[in-house]
Design a protein around this motif. Structure first.
Motif, PDB file in Angstrom:
ATOM      1  N   TRP A 150     -16.174  -4.531  -5.139  1.00 16.58           N
ATOM      2  CA  TRP A 150     -15.215  -5.323  -4.368  1.00 16.58           C
ATOM      3  C   TRP A 150     -15.723  -5.576  -2.961  1.00 16.58           C
ATOM      4  O   TRP A 150     -15.653  -6.691  -2.456  1.00 16.58           O
ATOM      5  CB  TRP A 150     -13.866  -4.594  -4.320  1.00 16.58           C
ATOM      6  N   THR A 151     -16.267  -4.538  -2.309  1.00 19.33           N
ATOM      7  CA  THR A 151     -16.733  -4.722  -0.942  1.00 19.33           C
ATOM      8  C   THR A 151     -18.044  -5.505  -0.882  1.00 19.33           C
ATOM      9  O   THR A 151     -18.400  -6.017   0.173  1.00 19.33           O
ATOM     10  CB  THR A 151     -16.896  -3.380  -0.200  1.00 19.33           C
ATOM     11  N   TYR A 197       2.901   6.449  -9.422  1.00 16.74           N
ATOM     12  CA  TYR A 197       3.711   5.257  -9.170  1.00 16.74           C
ATOM     13  C   TYR A 197       2.809   4.089  -8.796  1.00 16.74           C
ATOM     14  O   TYR A 197       1.834   4.249  -8.077  1.00 16.74           O
ATOM     15  CB  TYR A 197       4.712   5.495  -8.043  1.00 16.74           C
ATOM     16  N   GLY A 198       3.193   2.928  -9.284  1.00 18.39           N
ATOM     17  CA  GLY A 198       2.403   1.730  -9.000  1.00 18.39           C
ATOM     18  C   GLY A 198       1.084   1.713  -9.736  1.00 18.39           C
ATOM     19  O   GLY A 198       0.153   1.036  -9.327  1.00 18.39           O
ATOM     20  N   LEU A 199       0.996   2.461 -10.827  1.00 22.70           N
ATOM     21  CA  LEU A 199      -0.220   2.526 -11.648  1.00 22.70           C
ATOM     22  C   LEU A 199      -1.436   2.951 -10.822  1.00 22.70           C
ATOM     23  O   LEU A 199      -2.540   2.472 -11.013  1.00 22.70           O
ATOM     24  CB  LEU A 199      -0.484   1.193 -12.346  1.00 22.70           C
ATOM     25  N   GLY A 200      -1.230   3.855  -9.901  1.00 19.28           N
ATOM     26  CA  GLY A 200      -2.321   4.369  -9.074  1.00 19.28           C
ATOM     27  C   GLY A 200      -2.504   3.630  -7.768  1.00 19.28           C
ATOM     28  O   GLY A 200      -3.205   4.111  -6.878  1.00 19.28           O
ATOM     29  N   THR A 201      -1.884   2.460  -7.631  1.00 19.67           N
ATOM     30  CA  THR A 201      -2.092   1.681  -6.408  1.00 19.67           C
ATOM     31  C   THR A 201      -1.419   2.325  -5.207  1.00 19.67           C
ATOM     32  O   THR A 201      -1.927   2.208  -4.085  1.00 19.67           O
ATOM     33  CB  THR A 201      -1.608   0.227  -6.555  1.00 19.67           C
ATOM     34  N   MET A 202      -0.294   3.003  -5.411  1.00 24.35           N
ATOM     35  CA  MET A 202       0.346   3.689  -4.283  1.00 24.35           C
ATOM     36  C   MET A 202      -0.545   4.823  -3.780  1.00 24.35           C
ATOM     37  O   MET A 202      -0.625   5.065  -2.579  1.00 24.35           O
ATOM     38  CB  MET A 202       1.730   4.230  -4.685  1.00 24.35           C
ATOM     39  N   LEU A 236      -6.612  -0.078  -3.050  1.00 21.59           N
ATOM     40  CA  LEU A 236      -5.627  -0.311  -4.111  1.00 21.59           C
ATOM     41  C   LEU A 236      -6.312  -0.419  -5.468  1.00 21.59           C
ATOM     42  O   LEU A 236      -5.871   0.192  -6.454  1.00 21.59           O
ATOM     43  CB  LEU A 236      -4.822  -1.584  -3.836  1.00 21.59           C
ATOM     44  N   ILE A 237      -7.401  -1.178  -5.521  1.00 23.16           N
ATOM     45  CA  ILE A 237      -8.145  -1.344  -6.774  1.00 23.16           C
ATOM     46  C   ILE A 237      -8.780  -0.021  -7.186  1.00 23.16           C
ATOM     47  O   ILE A 237      -8.818   0.305  -8.376  1.00 23.16           O
ATOM     48  CB  ILE A 237      -9.200  -2.463  -6.618  1.00 23.16           C
ATOM     49  N   PHE A 238      -9.254   0.756  -6.227  1.00 19.44           N
ATOM     50  CA  PHE A 238      -9.818   2.068  -6.529  1.00 19.44           C
ATOM     51  C   PHE A 238      -8.767   2.950  -7.203  1.00 19.44           C
ATOM     52  O   PHE A 238      -9.026   3.569  -8.239  1.00 19.44           O
ATOM     53  CB  PHE A 238     -10.331   2.740  -5.249  1.00 19.44           C
ATOM     54  N   GLY A 239      -7.575   3.030  -6.618  1.00 17.12           N
ATOM     55  CA  GLY A 239      -6.501   3.844  -7.196  1.00 17.12           C
ATOM     56  C   GLY A 239      -6.127   3.389  -8.590  1.00 17.12           C
ATOM     57  O   GLY A 239      -5.897   4.204  -9.484  1.00 17.12           O
ATOM     58  N   TRP A 240      -6.078   2.087  -8.784  1.00 17.22           N
ATOM     59  CA  TRP A 240      -5.739   1.533 -10.093  1.00 17.22           C
ATOM     60  C   TRP A 240      -6.828   1.861 -11.111  1.00 17.22           C
ATOM     61  O   TRP A 240      -6.537   2.247 -12.243  1.00 17.22           O
ATOM     62  CB  TRP A 240      -5.532   0.026  -9.967  1.00 17.22           C
TER      63      TRP A 240
END
Length: 164
Positions: free
Chosen positions: A26-27, A100-105, A144-148
């Motif tokens: 992403w980066t 919560y938030g499928l890992g995005t939180m 956010l993408i990392f958490g997801w």
């Protein structure tokens, strides 16, 4: 209890490796900093603050012609990603609200803690009010993408103990 910790460790390591690759990609797609700032990125600066010389922190491997791969910085980046993911998988086994938030939180909170509070407190990067909105947005979405991605890997390996 040992099984939970063991499974969280190896699933978290795999999830962190995958999440790190996703965030790194992403980066590279949308670089948050200028090319000049990227050459001496936050990881290399932080390693220098911990006592490594600039030469040690920027140690590179040359591949495919003349492309430099910053081995030390990338190693630290992926170890950090794996440790954070192990924490996520282990903690999510004990408190499902972490997913919560499928890992995005989790990714959002991680962004706040690391990119907004921790790194600026150590003067590794400027405080958020001295950075562009573009840089902040790219970094935030990257977390956010990392958490997801970490959540998806943990969910895909049922032995992790994380379920919908």
């Amino acid at each position: 209890m040992f099984n939970i910790i063991f499974n969280a460790a190896w699933v978290g390591a795999l999830a962190g490796l995958f999440g790190g690759m996703v965030r790194f990609g992403w980066t590279k797609t949308l670089p948050p900093r200028s090319q000049m700032a990227t050459q001496n990125g936050p990881i290399a600066i932080f390693l220098q603050q911990l006592g490594l010389t600039k030469k040690e922190a920027q140690k590179s491997l040359i591949v495919a012609g003349n492309q430099r791969i910053p081995v030390v910085s990338l190693s630290v980046y992926y170890v950090y990603s794996m440790l954070v993911a192990i924490f996520f998988v282990l903690a999510a086994n004990f408190d499902g609200r972490l997913t919560y938030g499928l890992g995005t939180m989790f990714g959002f909170v991680l962004w706040i803690v690391v990119d907004i509070l921790f790194l600026p407190a150590f003067k590794t990067i400027p405080f958020f009010w001295h950075r562009s909105v573009y840089e902040l947005a790219v970094e935030m979405v990257g977390y956010l993408i990392f958490g997801w991605a970490v959540y998806l890997v943990a969910l895909g390996l049922p032995i992790s103990g994380i379920y919908l």
